[in-house]
Design an enzyme around this catalytic site. Structure first.
Site, PDB file in Angstrom:
ATOM      1  N   LYS A  42       0.638  -1.293   0.094  1.00 43.81           N
ATOM      2  CA  LYS A  42       0.075   0.060  -0.091  1.00 43.81           C
ATOM      3  C   LYS A  42       0.784   1.220  -0.054  1.00 43.81           C
ATOM      4  O   LYS A  42       0.228   2.330  -0.339  1.00 43.81           O
ATOM      5  CB  LYS A  42      -0.960   0.005   1.028  1.00 43.81           C
ATOM      6  CG  LYS A  42      -0.119   0.065   2.536  1.00 43.81           C
ATOM      7  CD  LYS A  42      -1.409   0.263   3.502  1.00 43.81           C
ATOM      8  CE  LYS A  42      -1.151  -0.082   4.886  1.00 43.81           C
ATOM      9  NZ  LYS A  42      -0.875   0.851   5.891  1.00 43.81           N
ATOM     10  N   ASP A  43       2.286   1.093   0.401  1.00 45.29           N
ATOM     11  CA  ASP A  43       3.106   2.155   0.226  1.00 45.29           C
ATOM     12  C   ASP A  43       3.360   2.665  -1.184  1.00 45.29           C
ATOM     13  O   ASP A  43       4.112   3.457  -1.513  1.00 45.29           O
ATOM     14  CB  ASP A  43       4.340   2.193   1.168  1.00 45.29           C
ATOM     15  CG  ASP A  43       3.875   2.052   2.713  1.00 45.29           C
ATOM     16  OD1 ASP A  43       2.771   2.634   3.158  1.00 45.29           O
ATOM     17  OD2 ASP A  43       4.843   1.368   3.284  1.00 45.29           O
ATOM     18  N   ARG A  93      -8.664   8.031   4.421  1.00 42.93           N
ATOM     19  CA  ARG A  93      -9.455   7.014   4.361  1.00 42.93           C
ATOM     20  C   ARG A  93     -10.282   6.507   5.418  1.00 42.93           C
ATOM     21  O   ARG A  93     -11.559   6.242   5.380  1.00 42.93           O
ATOM     22  CB  ARG A  93      -8.721   5.816   3.582  1.00 42.93           C
ATOM     23  CG  ARG A  93      -9.747   4.623   3.345  1.00 42.93           C
ATOM     24  CD  ARG A  93      -8.525   3.438   2.874  1.00 42.93           C
ATOM     25  NE  ARG A  93      -7.510   3.177   4.124  1.00 42.93           N
ATOM     26  CZ  ARG A  93      -7.900   2.361   4.959  1.00 42.93           C
ATOM     27  NH1 ARG A  93      -8.946   1.907   5.407  1.00 42.93           N
ATOM     28  NH2 ARG A  93      -6.859   2.161   5.859  1.00 42.93           N
ATOM     29  N   ARG A  94      -9.498   6.035   6.448  1.00 43.65           N
ATOM     30  CA  ARG A  94      -9.961   5.588   7.724  1.00 43.65           C
ATOM     31  C   ARG A  94     -11.003   6.682   8.270  1.00 43.65           C
ATOM     32  O   ARG A  94     -12.158   6.362   8.721  1.00 43.65           O
ATOM     33  CB  ARG A  94      -9.019   5.299   8.624  1.00 43.65           C
ATOM     34  CG  ARG A  94      -8.525   3.877   8.436  1.00 43.65           C
ATOM     35  CD  ARG A  94      -7.255   3.517   9.338  1.00 43.65           C
ATOM     36  NE  ARG A  94      -6.599   2.266   9.137  1.00 43.65           N
ATOM     37  CZ  ARG A  94      -5.401   1.863   9.124  1.00 43.65           C
ATOM     38  NH1 ARG A  94      -4.460   3.174   9.654  1.00 43.65           N
ATOM     39  NH2 ARG A  94      -4.815   0.953   8.843  1.00 43.65           N
ATOM     40  N   ARG A 118       0.495  10.112  14.076  1.00 45.21           N
ATOM     41  CA  ARG A 118       1.609   9.355  13.244  1.00 45.21           C
ATOM     42  C   ARG A 118       2.329   8.565  14.289  1.00 45.21           C
ATOM     43  O   ARG A 118       2.155   8.611  15.349  1.00 45.21           O
ATOM     44  CB  ARG A 118       2.605  10.622  12.631  1.00 45.21           C
ATOM     45  CG  ARG A 118       2.275  11.172  11.403  1.00 45.21           C
ATOM     46  CD  ARG A 118       3.209  11.352  10.364  1.00 45.21           C
ATOM     47  NE  ARG A 118       4.006  10.303   9.924  1.00 45.21           N
ATOM     48  CZ  ARG A 118       5.141  10.234   9.141  1.00 45.21           C
ATOM     49  NH1 ARG A 118       5.531  11.464   8.965  1.00 45.21           N
ATOM     50  NH2 ARG A 118       5.806   9.239   8.974  1.00 45.21           N
ATOM     51  N   ARG A 159       1.499   4.484  18.684  1.00 46.85           N
ATOM     52  CA  ARG A 159       0.244   4.745  18.414  1.00 46.85           C
ATOM     53  C   ARG A 159      -0.651   4.026  19.482  1.00 46.85           C
ATOM     54  O   ARG A 159      -1.693   4.764  20.185  1.00 46.85           O
ATOM     55  CB  ARG A 159      -0.252   4.093  17.016  1.00 46.85           C
ATOM     56  CG  ARG A 159       0.218   4.901  15.751  1.00 46.85           C
ATOM     57  CD  ARG A 159      -0.237   4.378  14.433  1.00 46.85           C
ATOM     58  NE  ARG A 159       0.497   5.141  13.727  1.00 46.85           N
ATOM     59  CZ  ARG A 159       0.108   5.543  12.391  1.00 46.85           C
ATOM     60  NH1 ARG A 159      -1.106   5.153  12.022  1.00 46.85           N
ATOM     61  NH2 ARG A 159       1.061   6.308  11.357  1.00 46.85           N
ATOM     62  N   CYS A 169      -1.767   7.743  -2.176  1.00 43.16           N
ATOM     63  CA  CYS A 169      -2.214   6.911  -1.106  1.00 43.16           C
ATOM     64  C   CYS A 169      -2.628   7.986   0.237  1.00 43.16           C
ATOM     65  O   CYS A 169      -2.965   7.365   1.077  1.00 43.16           O
ATOM     66  CB  CYS A 169      -1.489   5.996  -0.747  1.00 43.16           C
ATOM     67  SG  CYS A 169       0.193   6.525  -0.189  1.00 43.16           S
TER      68      CYS A 169
END
Length: 319
Positions: free
Chosen positions: A81-82, A129-130, A151, A157, A244
């Protein structure tokens, strides 16, 4: 004379090292050669800015690709996804191994699931997106939440929740699986309400295009079903002209009749981060048998989404 060790370029994060270590082990078993990890720091690792500000696409990838092209490493492992959606001609994705769980998970205080969070719960995520999908779900179910941009690595996190600064954070299930901490997830978010990032849960093993011998060996690790699925997802993303950091979710899953895979369903979503508007569509068809078919599936769904107003949700774009 023994063959020299293969050099695998990897980011330095705990997650990157874990997933690269797993690939290294598979390559050792395949080739009988030693594989050494070469740690590379990328711009995305050192910048403190939010991903949406530094452009998202490619920030974790460029330094690894530069090392490949200089010959400092023989191959690299990326979180798929990166990767930017356009592939450089001088590099090849030799393998996309079988995908890990593509879902997002919640890590919340007191073991809470999403539906049991307090009114006004603060949920941390660095992903527009989330945010878009969580806020849309909350609106639809009359829940009040606040999405907070964060981040940092997985420890950082989860630390926001442990310290009480946030009520919950959203992470990729695949990352927690790969570092052996999936039991810390308090809720698996159904893809029916949060579609993952295109390619989420999948890895890309990349080498130079001219190194055909190594590419052929690495290709043994390729999972054809995962590859067509992520190709369709990334084709959708590319056709929506979104990096992305844009709020695009996509998932291609295979539909089976008993043991036989019969069709592939591709779902896509794009929305405003406050969740007030979502364009969400899906298409189902035969499992693509070629790269071109998978690309076409993604483009087809993207054009339907654009016709439904997706373009207007991603900021003004010059035509």
């Amino acid at each position: 004379m023994t063959e020299r060790a293969l050099r695998l370029g990897t980011r330095r994060s705990k997650l990157a090292m874990a997933q690269s270590g797993q690939v290294a082990q598979a390559v050792r078993q395949l080739t009988g050669r030693a594989v050494e990890l070469v740690e590379i720091t990328t711009y995305g690792d050192t910048s403190r800015e939010h991903l949406a500000q530094i452009g998202g696409t490619g920030v974790f990838v460029t330094a690894l690709r530069d090392a490949l092209l200089r010959g400092d490493v023989d191959f690299c492992v990326h979180s798929l996804k990166d990767l930017p959606t356009t592939q450089p001609d001088d590099l090849t994705i030799a393998a996309v191994p079988r995908r890990e769980d593509a879902r997002d998970v919640l890590v919340a205080r007191d073991g809470l699931t999403f539906d049991r969070l307090n009114d006004g719960a603060r949920i941390g995520t660095g992903s527009p997106r989330r945010m878009a999908q969580l806020n849309a779900y909350a609106r639809a179910h009359h829940l009040r939440i606040e999405t907070v941009p964060i981040r940092g690595n997985i420890d950082t996190r989860i630390g926001y929740v442990r310290s009480g600064e946030l009520d919950a954070v959203v992470l990729a299930a695949a990352g927690l699986h790969r570092i052996g901490r999936i039991e810390e997830a308090t809720d698996f978010l159904s893809v029916d309400f949060v579609l993952p990032a295109p390619g989420q849960g999948a890895l890309a093993i990349e080498c130079t295009a001219q190194n055909a011998e190594l590419a052929a060996v690495l290709a043994e690790l390729d999972d054809p079903y995962t590859r067509v699925a992520v190709t369709a997802e990334r084709s959708l993303l590319a056709a929506l002209e979104a990096g992305c950091s844009a709020p695009v979710g996509a998932l291609a899953d295979l539909l089976a009749d008993g043991q036989v895979v019969t069709e592939m369903r591709l779902r896509g979503v794009v929305g405003t981060t406050d969740g007030s508007t979502l364009v969400q569509l899906s298409t189902t068809g035969p499992v693509p048998t070629s790269h071109g078919d998978a690309i076409a599936l993604g483009r087809e769904l993207a054009s339907e989404m654009l016709a439904k107003g997706a373009a207007g949700l991603m900021g003004e774009r010059a035509l």
